[in-house]
Design an enzyme around this catalytic site. Structure first.
Site, PDB file in Angstrom:
ATOM      1  N   HIS A  59      24.706 -22.885 201.132  1.00 34.58           N
ATOM      2  CA  HIS A  59      25.679 -23.776 200.509  1.00 34.58           C
ATOM      3  C   HIS A  59      25.024 -25.122 200.256  1.00 34.58           C
ATOM      4  O   HIS A  59      24.010 -25.465 200.861  1.00 34.58           O
ATOM      5  CB  HIS A  59      26.905 -23.938 201.416  1.00 34.58           C
ATOM      6  CG  HIS A  59      27.598 -22.632 201.651  1.00 34.58           C
ATOM      7  ND1 HIS A  59      28.456 -22.440 202.704  1.00 34.58           N
ATOM      8  CD2 HIS A  59      27.546 -21.451 200.991  1.00 34.58           C
ATOM      9  CE1 HIS A  59      28.916 -21.182 202.665  1.00 34.58           C
ATOM     10  NE2 HIS A  59      28.372 -20.574 201.641  1.00 34.58           N
ATOM     11  N   TYR A  73      32.415 -27.723 212.805  1.00 35.64           N
ATOM     12  CA  TYR A  73      31.648 -28.655 211.989  1.00 35.64           C
ATOM     13  C   TYR A  73      32.545 -29.743 211.441  1.00 35.64           C
ATOM     14  O   TYR A  73      33.710 -29.544 211.147  1.00 35.64           O
ATOM     15  CB  TYR A  73      30.844 -27.941 210.899  1.00 35.64           C
ATOM     16  CG  TYR A  73      31.631 -27.223 209.828  1.00 35.64           C
ATOM     17  CD1 TYR A  73      31.806 -27.800 208.573  1.00 35.64           C
ATOM     18  CD2 TYR A  73      32.164 -25.961 210.055  1.00 35.64           C
ATOM     19  CE1 TYR A  73      32.493 -27.131 207.574  1.00 35.64           C
ATOM     20  CE2 TYR A  73      32.858 -25.288 209.067  1.00 35.64           C
ATOM     21  CZ  TYR A  73      33.018 -25.886 207.833  1.00 35.64           C
ATOM     22  OH  TYR A  73      33.714 -25.223 206.841  1.00 35.64           O
TER      23      TYR A  73
END
Length: 186
Positions: free
Chosen positions: A59, A126
């Site tokens: 990503h 995260y």
């Protein structure tokens, strides 16, 4: 005291956190804004569960910083610096992270492609410094030979999302690469 370690990609840092064990278990501060001098404020926290064999990525964000901490399980993180003009442009890194002690977290700047392979079932917490809107979501093929991430797959095929299966090649992404801004790593 938190220890900061360079992972070979400008602005990407591995943090080894201080853990305080006692008879009950342990306590660890996993995030403090002052862990990294100049770190931008994190505004959103996410929790991701992945089964063993899942590969997420690669990503890419052009604006967003990520701060990853494995809560449980084991992953291998792959990073690739796509930023035109970066002192580490075109460099890759593979970093093992686990939920075991010592607790380590990873800080990832914009323009660095990132992903992970779940070696076991894994829970990843995260934090990000931009609210999710979907307009800063990009990717590059996880298995592009020009990226060259050495995923620990053995003879297994990873479990991929449709998005990750169809990410463009590195050559396609580099037609409009993210730009490196000196001093903007934090």
């Amino acid at each position: 005291m938190t220890k900061l370690e360079d992972v070979g990609i400008d602005g990407a840092l591995l943090l080894t956190l201080e853990t305080h064990p006692d008879l009950r278990g342990s306590f660890t501060e996993i995030y403090r804004r002052d862990f990294i001098p100049g770190m931008r404020e994190m505004v959103q926290g996410n929790l991701s569960f992945s089964r063993a064999g899942v590969l997420r990525g690669l990503h890419l964000h052009r604006r967003q910083f990520d701060y990853w901490c494995v809560v449980s399980g084991a992953i291998t993180v792959g990073l690739y610096d796509l930023r035109a003009g970066s002192p580490t442009e075109g460099k890759k890194a593979e970093i093992p992270l686990t939920g075991e002690e010592p607790r380590r977290c990873l800080y990832i700047p914009p323009g660095v492609a990132h992903g992970f392979y779940a070696e076991t079932d894994v829970v990843l917490q995260y934090l990000v410094d931009e609210y999710f809107t979907g307009d800063d979501e990009f990717g590059v093929s996880w298995d592009d030979p020009d990226v060259g991430i050495d995923w620990p797959l053995g003879d297994r095929s990873p479990i991929l999302s449709d998005r990750d299966r169809s990410n463009p090649s590195l050559a396609e992404v580099l037609r409009d690469p993210p730009r490196y801004e000196p001093g903007a790593s934090l």
